[in-house]
Structure formats: structure tokens, C-alpha cells
Write a protein that holds these residues in place. Structure first.
Motif, short mmCIF file in Angstrom:
data_model
loop_
_atom_site.label_atom_id
_atom_site.label_comp_id
_atom_site.label_asym_id
_atom_site.label_seq_id
_atom_site.Cartn_x
_atom_site.Cartn_y
_atom_site.Cartn_z
N LEU A 95 0.82 -1.21 0.00
CA LEU A 95 0.00 0.00 0.00
C LEU A 95 0.85 1.26 0.00
N HIS A 96 1.96 1.21 0.74
CA HIS A 96 2.84 2.37 0.85
C HIS A 96 4.26 1.93 0.50
N SER A 103 3.07 7.49 -4.48
CA SER A 103 2.12 6.96 -3.51
C SER A 103 0.78 6.67 -4.17
N ILE A 105 -2.29 6.06 -2.98
CA ILE A 105 -3.47 6.76 -2.47
C ILE A 105 -3.42 8.25 -2.79
N LEU A 120 -8.30 0.92 -1.41
CA LEU A 120 -7.06 1.08 -0.67
C LEU A 120 -7.34 1.17 0.83
N ALA A 125 -4.95 0.97 3.96
CA ALA A 125 -4.12 2.14 3.64
C ALA A 125 -4.34 3.24 4.66
N ASP A 126 -3.28 3.95 4.99
CA ASP A 126 -3.35 5.07 5.92
C ASP A 126 -3.94 6.27 5.18
N TYR A 129 -1.88 9.36 5.35
CA TYR A 129 -0.47 9.12 5.02
C TYR A 129 0.18 10.43 4.57
#
Length: 261
Positions: A95-96, A103, A105, A120, A125-126, A129
Motif C-alpha cells: 500500500l505504501h 504513492s 493513495i 485502498l 491504507a493510511d 499518510y
């Protein structure tokens, strides 16, 4: 390594039968160009789900990176293909990635791909982020005036005031003179008194006497009790738990109010 292979060509154009034949003939699914672009990168960039599925099922590297740090997941978010995003995540896509230069997201937020953001987030996913040169996904969505993405991130529980350094999402939409986004952020409790690196509040970034300036003035003072209750309830549920609000034993109109529907 190859500058460009028939496998790349089949993947980018979605030629599934050709792709299968080439793999059966012995072409390696992880063949890369000088820039480390794989056939999977190309299939995801164009949103060719079937081609991506065949490549992955034959051992394509789901987290392969190009020289500019792009992964297949990043490319799927460029295209906006939720199907490819879901497939890659099922195969363990990161995801990251290790580099903040690409990135997924943030890219989805930038391009207005709400469904990709949903997928995501569902995979962990954060949503807050933070990348120093980009800020948060919400900041990126606001900067690119992607209203639907901004609303989805906020509904998922993104921090309304976390932007890029001291520049909040409300600062950037005020600077862009985007009334819809200003109202959206303030409905989610954005701090209208926060100051950026120049010591300016969002209202100081809009022309005096403009309709948006008047909107800021109307919002001055403490929020209503109803608004405070909504924000408190959402905070209690936390990030990505807002679907549980639907189970509350309260009238449907009140649920819609809390959920910003």
C-alpha cells in the motif's frame, strides 16, 4: 531486460490471447525494459484486468518498481481501475511503497478516483499518510479540486486539518476560491482560525467582500450544538468505523446528517 518486448505490447493493448500464447512460448512474465517497466505495469496502466490477472497467476512481481518508483498499484491508481487495484491487493501489493515519490493513495486522490481510494482504505491504507512534498491525501484532493475524493476521505475519517506543513486543506481551497470544498471542510469541523506559515487564516486568502469571504464570516463563532454533536459522534467511532453509525437506533435523517450523506 529488453527495450520493449512483444509481452509488453500485448499487455498494454489488452491482447489477452496473444499474451497467453507468448507466455506459453516461454516469454518471462517479469521481463523489464531499461526503465524497469514490466508487462504488469503496462497492463495496470491501461486497466486491462484480464491481462493483469494472467500475468500475476504466472508469477509476475506484484511490487516491481520502475526507475521512477512506480509500482503496478500506482499505475492502476493513475488509470482509476478499481478492478486492477483489488486484484493487485489480493496478490499482496504494498500500500505504501518504500519511496514517497509514487504513492498510490495520493495519486488516486489527485486524479479523482474515489473507488480506488475505497479499495485502498478497505485493505488498510493510511488515509492520513503524510508525504513532506505532497501533504496528506486530503490535501492533494483539495489542491486538485477533487470534491468527491475529499468527501470520501473525510467520510472515512481523514483528519480535516492535516495538510502540508502549516498549510491546511482549508487554506488551499480558500486560495483556490473553491466554495464547495470550503463548505465541505467546515462541515467536517475544519479550523477556520488555523494560521499557515505566513501567519494567515484561510479567510485572509480570499478577496474581501466576495461571497466566499461572506461565507467565512457567517461561520465565525462557535459551531452549533448539533454540529458539535455530529463531530463528537464521528470522533468516537474513529477512522474507517463510520459504517457502524448505520446500526445506531436513531432516525434515518439523523444518521444521514452524521454521515454527511
Amino acid at each position: 531486460m529488453s527495450d520493449w518486448s512483444p509481452l509488453h505490447d500485448a499487455a498494454i493493448h489488452g491482447r489477452l490471447l496473444t499474451l497467453r500464447n507468448l507466455i506459453n512460448q516461454g516469454w518471462p512474465v517479469n521481463i523489464i525494459t531499461a526503465d524497469h517497466v514490466s508487462p504488469l505495469h503496462e497492463a495496470c496502466l491501461r486497466g486491462h484486468l484480464s491481462c493483469a490477472n494472467v500475468l500475476l497467476s504466472h508469477g509476475a512481481q506484484v511490487n516491481g518498481m520502475t526507475i521512477d518508483w512506480r509500482t503496478p498499484l500506482y499505475n492502476a491508481c493513475i488509470n482509476g481501475s478499481q478492478e486492477c487495484v483489488n486484484l493487485l491487493l489480493q496478490y499482496g501489493a504494498t500500500l505504501h511503497p518504500e519511496s514517497d515519490l509514487a504513492s498510490p493513495i495520493h495519486e488516486a486522490a489527485k486524479r479523482g478516483h474515489v473507488k480506488c481510494i475505497e479499495s485502498l482504505a478497505a485493505y488498510g491504507a493510511d488515509i492520513d499518510y503524510y508525504i513532506s512534498h505532497l501533504g496528506t491525501p486530503l490535501y492533494v484532493a483539495c489542491k486538485n479540486q477533487q470534491l468527491d475524493c475529499a468527501k470520501k476521505l473525510l467520510q472515512l475519517g481523514a483528519s480535516v486539518d492535516q495538510g502540508k506543513g502549516l498549510d491546511s486543506p482549508l487554506h488551499v481551497v480558500a486560495r483556490l476560491f473553491s466554495g464547495e470544498l470550503v463548505h465541505l471542510l467546515m462541515d467536517f469541523g475544519a479550523n477556520a482560525y488555523a494560521k499557515n506559515a505566513e501567519g494567515k487564516r484561510p479567510v485572509e486568502l480570499v478577496p474581501l467582500g466576495s461571497p466566499l469571504f461572506e461565507s467565512f464570516l457567517e461561520r465565525e463563532g462557535p459551531p452549533s450544538l448539533m454540529q458539535l454533536c455530529r463531530l463528537r459522534i464521528r470522533k468516537c467511532f474513529g477512522i474507517r468505523q463510520h459504517h457502524k453509525i448505520c446500526g445506531l437506533l436513531i432516525p434515518e435523517d439523523l444518521k444521514h446528517f452524521i454521515l454527511h450523506l
